[in-house]
Enzyme design. Sequence first.
Site: not given
Length: 410
Positions: A137-138
């Site tokens: 996730v970013c």
Amino acid sequence: HSNTFILTNICLCCPTTMNSCICLQYTEDCRAEMYPPNGPTFRGAVSWYTVDLDLPPSKRWTALITAKKTDVKMLSNLADAFVPSGRLIELVDITLPLMADTLPNPFSDEIKGIATASGIPLGEVVLFNIFYEVFTVCTSIVAEDDKGNLIHGRNLDFGLFMGWDVKNKSWIISEKLKPLVVNLDFKRNNQTVFKSTNFAGYVGMLTGIKPHMFTLTMNERFSLDGGYIGILEWILGKRDGMWMSFLTRSVLENANSYEEAKALLAQTKLLAPAYFILGGNRTGQGCIITRSRLLSIDILEIDLKLGRWYVLETNYDHWKEPLFLDDRRTPGMKCMNQTTQKNITLKTMYDVLSTKPVLNKLTTYTTLMQVSEGKLESYIRDCPNPCIVCTNHQSLSPQRCHLALFSRNT
Ligand SMILES: *[C@@H]1O[C@H](CO)[C@@H](O)[C@H](O)[C@H]1NC(C)=O
Ligand SMILES: *[C@@H]1O[C@H](CO)[C@@H](O)[C@H](O)[C@H]1NC(C)=O
Ligand SMILES: *[C@@H]1O[C@H](CO)[C@@H](O)[C@H](O)[C@H]1NC(C)=O
Ligand SMILES: *[C@@H]1O[C@H](CO)[C@@H](O)[C@H](O)[C@H]1NC(C)=O
Ligand SMILES: *[C@@H]1O[C@H](CO)[C@@H](O)[C@H](O)[C@H]1NC(C)=O
């Protein structure tokens, strides 16, 4: 202070006993003056290594793996964290080594070369290489300044759902990955072809720059038709999609313009949905490509006429609300808006990427790229406690609150 805003105020309540509620509150000003990186959110600098593309694939990673041997050995322990109960030992020992042969080249030979150089069983190296496709996730941002320069920044957050270390109050995997973060300079004929921030032992690309041409990051897109299905199909023999981070690597290696990169990222059939965040070298060249496995669903571009001087992607479709528990988009955009186009630089983008919860417990590294200068720099990050402000209506201590929210059994 006027900058202060309350991002979210969430309460999770048990329906039968409404008195057992946990409330979470993020309160954070947009950070300023964080650059050059220092202080408690900066764990350390990232070292540079060269990968020589003129070497045969099986030898390309040997120098890096040899230099990082002690840290890379920790990959072995990662298998336990990925597959906590050890129940999938058979998968790692039997299925995955066979799978190495099904991966396209040069990736197959590169992965085998890494296993040889590190002494880590092939199945574990394969596991390490494919599971990034599923658990990343970013936040990625491409912005254009008022002189037409494109700036691309990203936080890589990794390790969700894979175990919370109660004693250390940290995500086990995120901690183990930090020593593996490296900057890579991929050369051919002794000339840089592209550069990336990567994890030693991983052959795909999540963050990279083709100097003077384009910058590229990939964020995971959760979907029902998600990573597991495509990966399962691959294991079962249906192999007509491309691994996402192999596509980004091949685009960085082979595409020679923003347009070419965009077409490849939009049109190549994938094993799982993804977001590609691409920046070019001219005004207006910045976009988020929202992908299903088969096709591009949407491309959102920088559009100065509409006042859209940046695009920002976390892990939710930009036309939908983010998951209420995980809204990194609103604070990220709020801080970008406060910064203004006039003042956006690598330095102020680092400030945005240092603001909680854009910076969070999972954040492993921050990378900043400026295409016109061919520049890529990255920093290992920490989010010291209290990283999330936990409050509650009951007598839960902040520690218990963290536990309740983040332990695997909740
Ligand atoms: C937790 O912290 C201790 C001491 O800092 C360290 O030795 C240990 O390796 C850490 N555990 C993990 C899983 O990071
Ligand atoms: C490669 O390039 C570097 C500087 O860019 C130079 O110092 C070195 O001698 C070159 N090596 C070869 C083998 O040409
Ligand atoms: C931008 O990229 C194009 C296509 O690769 C290239 O021809 C051009 O020289 C680049 N422009 C600059 C300013 O580097
Ligand atoms: C940021 O600015 C854009 C463009 O003006 C606007 O659409 C968006 O709602 C703003 N977002 C936040 C969180 O302030
Ligand atoms: C932009 O930067 C200038 C000079 O550092 C500063 O005076 C100004 O307040 C900044 N503007 C915003 C909106 O932050």
